[in-house]
Design an enzyme around this catalytic site. Structure first.
Site, PDB file in Angstrom:
ATOM      1  N   TYR A 142       0.829  -1.204   0.000  1.00  0.00           N
ATOM      2  CA  TYR A 142       0.000   0.000   0.000  1.00  0.00           C
ATOM      3  C   TYR A 142       0.866   1.258   0.000  1.00  0.00           C
ATOM      4  O   TYR A 142       0.672   2.182  -0.800  1.00  0.00           O
ATOM      5  CB  TYR A 142      -0.916  -0.034   1.214  1.00  0.00           C
ATOM      6  CG  TYR A 142      -1.828   1.151   1.390  1.00  0.00           C
ATOM      7  CD1 TYR A 142      -2.990   1.279   0.638  1.00  0.00           C
ATOM      8  CD2 TYR A 142      -1.544   2.136   2.334  1.00  0.00           C
ATOM      9  CE1 TYR A 142      -3.847   2.357   0.812  1.00  0.00           C
ATOM     10  CE2 TYR A 142      -2.388   3.216   2.522  1.00  0.00           C
ATOM     11  CZ  TYR A 142      -3.533   3.323   1.755  1.00  0.00           C
ATOM     12  OH  TYR A 142      -4.374   4.395   1.933  1.00  0.00           O
ATOM     13  N   LYS A 188       1.403   4.134  -2.956  1.00  0.00           N
ATOM     14  CA  LYS A 188       1.128   5.537  -2.671  1.00  0.00           C
ATOM     15  C   LYS A 188       2.350   6.399  -3.013  1.00  0.00           C
ATOM     16  O   LYS A 188       2.221   7.490  -3.579  1.00  0.00           O
ATOM     17  CB  LYS A 188       0.747   5.722  -1.203  1.00  0.00           C
ATOM     18  CG  LYS A 188      -0.635   5.200  -0.835  1.00  0.00           C
ATOM     19  CD  LYS A 188      -1.744   6.051  -1.439  1.00  0.00           C
ATOM     20  CE  LYS A 188      -3.116   5.654  -0.914  1.00  0.00           C
ATOM     21  NZ  LYS A 188      -4.209   6.459  -1.500  1.00  0.00           N
TER      22      LYS A 188
END
Length: 306
Positions: A141, A145
């Site tokens: 994740y 990002k």
């Protein structure tokens, strides 16, 4: 003025959308999410697109409108992205890059506010985090990002968009039953105690986190859209121990509430989400970004919708 909100039915997206619809100066709003529209709109300013940006048809439907402002919030949460990395890449990275490219190709240089995450730093312990802290994501994740942050900065440099990425901390208080968020215990703690229900916390009372209410996050998102600064911004956030938050809950709802909380620490959750160091965000504060102010104000703002 045309505004796009992706992930509009999510926790943060729904709060942002309510704020935008309550502002008569906000112009027309296009909202995108996988779920059908659930927002009443007496003003006629809202158009809802049901679908995902990882679907070419959904992306084409979005790209048919030229936008002045874009809030890109849609993502697969961290825990789910770690369990299903292909899904995480498709939504959090590939679809995000495709959206950024289509926005840049439109030729209108829209203001793009991207909801990034403190997950870009990786594990944090010891030294305070500040504007120059290196990014070393340790989860899929966070890696996606960070990649999206870099792509947005490059498109901004090339003049296609005016992009700003806000690194968000754990937001409270998410609805009960949330899945996929490693920091969900922060919301579960607040909601359980406020409801007078016992809660077994997966981190100890001394565990430290960065806390922000959804209302504060919305204010920061809207502020980001209104200023000219670009680049990656670490938002100010309250650095509080779980014990301090429980004390604020007890002050708000009565001393008995504090006795509802017991602790059964999970080493993994505590390692990833319960050892956050102090945060220095003077640069962001100088730009007008803010945190909730105090533990008591955090609790009040986080539970205001209840």
């Amino acid at each position: 003025m045309n505004t796009l909100v992706t992930g509009a039915a999510g926790f943060l997206g729904a709060n942002l959308l309510r704020s935008l619809l309550a502002d008569p100066r906000g112009g027309h709003i296009v909202a995108v999410d996988l779920v059908p529209q659930s927002f009443p709109d007496a003003s006629g300013r809202l158009r809802w697109i049901t679908g995902g940006l990882d679907d070419p048809a959904g992306l084409a439907a979005v790209a048919a409108t030229r936008f002045d402002t874009v809030f890109h919030l849609a993502s697969i949460p961290g825990g789910l992205a770690e369990r299903e990395p292909a899904l995480g890449r498709r939504v959090n990275l590939d679809a995000t890059l495709a959206l950024f490219d289509r926005l840049a190709e439109a030729g209108t240089r829209p203001r793009v506010v991207f909801a990034s995450s403190i997950a870009v730093y990786g594990e944090m312990a010891g030294d305070a985090v500040h504007a120059l802290t290196p990014t070393r994501p340790t989860l899929t994740y966070g890696a996606h990002k960070r990649m999206a942050e870099i792509a947005l900065a490059d498109l901004t440099r090339r003049g296609g968009v005016s992009g700003i990425a806000l690194r968000l901390p754990g937001l409270v208080a998410r609805p009960g039953g949330s899945t996929g968020h490693g920091s969900a215990f922060m919301s579960d703690l607040l909601r359980s105690v406020a409801a007078g229900q016992p809660y077994v916390c997966p981190v100890g009372p001394e565990a430290t986190c960065w806390w922000m209410s959804a209302a504060c996050a919305v204010a920061n998102l809207r502020h980001a859209a209104a200023i000219v600064a670009t680049g990656d911004i670490q938002l100010p956030a309250l650095h509080l121990s779980v014990g301090e938050v429980v004390a604020a809950l007890a002050e708000t709802f009565g001393p008995a509430c504090g006795r509802l909380v017991t602790h059964r620490p999970s080493p993994e959750i505590e390692r990833l989400f319960g050892r956050l160091p102090p945060l220095w965000a003077q640069e962001a504060e100088a730009l007008g970004f803010a945190h909730d102010g105090s533990a008591l104000r955090l609790v009040a703002a986080a539970l205001a919708a209840d």
